[in-house]
Design an enzyme around this catalytic site. Structure first.
Site, mmCIF file in Angstrom:
data_model
loop_
_atom_site.group_PDB
_atom_site.id
_atom_site.type_symbol
_atom_site.label_atom_id
_atom_site.label_comp_id
_atom_site.label_asym_id
_atom_site.label_seq_id
_atom_site.Cartn_x
_atom_site.Cartn_y
_atom_site.Cartn_z
ATOM 1 N N ASP A 237 -17.271 7.205 -2.017
ATOM 2 C CA ASP A 237 -16.039 7.096 -1.232
ATOM 3 C C ASP A 237 -15.742 8.493 -0.686
ATOM 4 O O ASP A 237 -16.376 9.479 -1.094
ATOM 5 C CB ASP A 237 -14.893 6.575 -2.136
ATOM 6 C CG ASP A 237 -13.604 6.300 -1.370
ATOM 7 O OD1 ASP A 237 -13.651 6.161 -0.128
ATOM 8 O OD2 ASP A 237 -12.533 6.234 -2.014
ATOM 9 N N ARG B 297 -13.564 -8.530 1.576
ATOM 10 C CA ARG B 297 -12.145 -8.250 1.343
ATOM 11 C C ARG B 297 -11.317 -9.487 1.682
ATOM 12 O O ARG B 297 -10.392 -9.854 0.983
ATOM 13 C CB ARG B 297 -11.676 -7.070 2.218
ATOM 14 C CG ARG B 297 -12.263 -5.716 1.864
ATOM 15 C CD ARG B 297 -11.776 -5.189 0.548
ATOM 16 N NE ARG B 297 -10.325 -5.126 0.463
ATOM 17 C CZ ARG B 297 -9.566 -4.126 0.938
ATOM 18 N NH1 ARG B 297 -10.128 -3.071 1.483
ATOM 19 N NH2 ARG B 297 -8.245 -4.136 0.804
ATOM 20 N N GLN C 206 -10.068 -3.929 -3.300
ATOM 21 C CA GLN C 206 -11.367 -3.421 -2.864
ATOM 22 C C GLN C 206 -12.439 -3.728 -3.894
ATOM 23 O O GLN C 206 -13.543 -4.160 -3.556
ATOM 24 C CB GLN C 206 -11.269 -1.892 -2.658
ATOM 25 C CG GLN C 206 -12.567 -1.260 -2.220
ATOM 26 C CD GLN C 206 -12.983 -1.735 -0.842
ATOM 27 O OE1 GLN C 206 -12.207 -1.663 0.093
ATOM 28 N NE2 GLN C 206 -14.207 -2.236 -0.712
ATOM 29 N N CYS D 255 -16.402 1.568 0.545
ATOM 30 C CA CYS D 255 -15.198 0.784 0.893
ATOM 31 C C CYS D 255 -14.794 0.960 2.344
ATOM 32 O O CYS D 255 -14.092 0.115 2.879
ATOM 33 C CB CYS D 255 -14.054 1.158 -0.045
ATOM 34 S SG CYS D 255 -13.459 2.845 0.157
ATOM 35 N N HIS E 243 -7.248 0.633 -6.503
ATOM 36 C CA HIS E 243 -7.490 -0.184 -5.300
ATOM 37 C C HIS E 243 -8.150 -1.487 -5.758
ATOM 38 O O HIS E 243 -9.319 -1.742 -5.463
ATOM 39 C CB HIS E 243 -8.380 0.607 -4.333
ATOM 40 C CG HIS E 243 -8.372 0.086 -2.928
ATOM 41 N ND1 HIS E 243 -7.637 -1.019 -2.532
ATOM 42 C CD2 HIS E 243 -9.032 0.516 -1.807
ATOM 43 C CE1 HIS E 243 -7.832 -1.218 -1.237
ATOM 44 N NE2 HIS E 243 -8.672 -0.318 -0.781
ATOM 45 N N ARG F 60 0.881 -1.189 0.000
ATOM 46 C CA ARG F 60 0.000 0.000 0.000
ATOM 47 C C ARG F 60 0.899 1.213 0.000
ATOM 48 O O ARG F 60 1.694 1.406 0.914
ATOM 49 C CB ARG F 60 -0.911 0.002 1.232
ATOM 50 C CG ARG F 60 -1.598 1.344 1.439
ATOM 51 C CD ARG F 60 -2.710 1.315 2.447
ATOM 52 N NE ARG F 60 -3.880 0.646 1.901
ATOM 53 C CZ ARG F 60 -5.102 0.733 2.427
ATOM 54 N NH1 ARG F 60 -5.307 1.450 3.517
ATOM 55 N NH2 ARG F 60 -6.118 0.098 1.888
#
Ligand code: CP
Ligand code: NVA
Length: 300
Positions: free
Chosen positions: A219, A287, A132, A259, A129, A102
């Site tokens: 988001d 996830r 996700q 998310c 991402h 990440r």
């Protein structure tokens, strides 16, 4: 598939293969069926940004598969003191079997893959991402039964989540409408990909975007690394919110995904968030299953 760096690299069949295995691994875990498919394998987890879900789901998932998750904070690694990613990659490739990273720059994840010689998984960059969105697709299929004929609507910042969501949803065959304020559109590489899909619409109009949607997604207005822009973004994104009025425009059985972490009363109202907590927290759970599928496919 040798790495999971961005969904642009995956075919529809590869995405479906991951989702099918994720469903299988979820079933095995729920029914206490042992699935120690990665015994003796080590997955390094490099974090240059904060995380709750990604860290815990990768650590737990690797353990459930019989492997060893190794948390590597950039505060402790030499990478945090300037050691080049190419050198870090060539060292880690000799010790461990895979790396999740990440970080900020997509290029850093791509370089890690290029130089390490082992599979690399993108656990979020400024550009994308993918983990996700695999969980999001898994959740949509779980709640709706299939992707056929579904319209997905994203409202908010054209950020990493939006970039991956557009690619993932279009690849599996769903209609996609994206509503962002002027100047906050998704990445040009993603728009170039999407322009070949007649079912893709980019607009500033949230009403047009949400009309008859089966799935509504949003988001945060300011992602990690944009802390200094928070105040300006609150102004720019005013109204780009999933709320009762937007839900009335969508289909009556529309589902809502986020998310997480969510900023209540910014991109989503508390009321709508809590009404759709069932889907949102299943999405968070997924996830775990989706990433277990990715690491099984890449590491075994
Ligand atoms: N959604 C997500 O990636 O959450 P974390 O930042 O907590 O990992
Ligand atoms: N767009 C958000 C997602 C967090 C999981 C960010 O990058 O901070």
């Amino acid at each position: 598939m040798r790495h999971l760096l961005k969904l642009l690299d995956l075919s529809k069949d590869e995405i479906i293969e991951i989702l099918n295995l994720a469903d299988q691994l979820k079933y095995e875990q729920k029914n206490n069926i042992p699935h120690l498919r990665l015994q003796g394998k080590t997955l390094g987890l490099i974090f240059q940004k904060a995380s709750t879900r990604t860290r815990v789901s990768f650590e737990a998932g690797m353990y459930q598969l019989g492997g060893y998750p190794m948390f590597l904070s950039s505060n402790d690694l030499q990478i945090g003191r300037g050691e080049p990613v190419q050198d870090t990659a060539r060292v880690l490739g000799r010790y461990i079997d895979g790396i999740m990273i990440r970080t900020f720059e997509q290029q850093e994840a791509e370089d890690l893959a290029k130089y390490s010689g082992i599979p690399v998984i993108n656990g979020l960059t400024d550009f994308s991402h993918p983990c996700q969105i695999l969980a999001d697709l898994m959740t949509i299929r779980e709640f709706k039964g299939s992707f056929d004929g579904l319209k997905v609507c994203y409202i908010g910042d054209g950020n990493n989540v939006a970039n991956s969501l557009i690619v993932g949803c279009l690849k599996v065959g769903m209609e996609f409408t994206c509503a962002t304020p002027n100047g906050y559109e998704p990445d040009q590489k993603v728009l170039d990909f999407a322009k070949d899909f007649p079912d893709f619409t980019l607009t500033t109009d949230i009403v047009l975007a949400a009309k008859d949607a089966d799935v509504l997604i949003t988001d945060v207005w300011a992602s990690m690394g944009m802390e200094k822009d928070v105040v300006a973004r609150r102004t720019a994104f005013k109204g780009y919110q999933i709320n009762r009025d937007i839900m009335k425009i969508a289909k009556s059985d529309a589902m809502v995904l986020h998310c997480l972490p969510a900023h209540r009363e910014e991109e989503i109202t508390t009321e709508i968030f809590e009404e759709h907590a069932k889907e949102i927290f299943e999405e968070a759970e997924n996830r775990l299953h989706a990433q277990k599928a990715v690491i099984v496919l890449l590491l075994s």
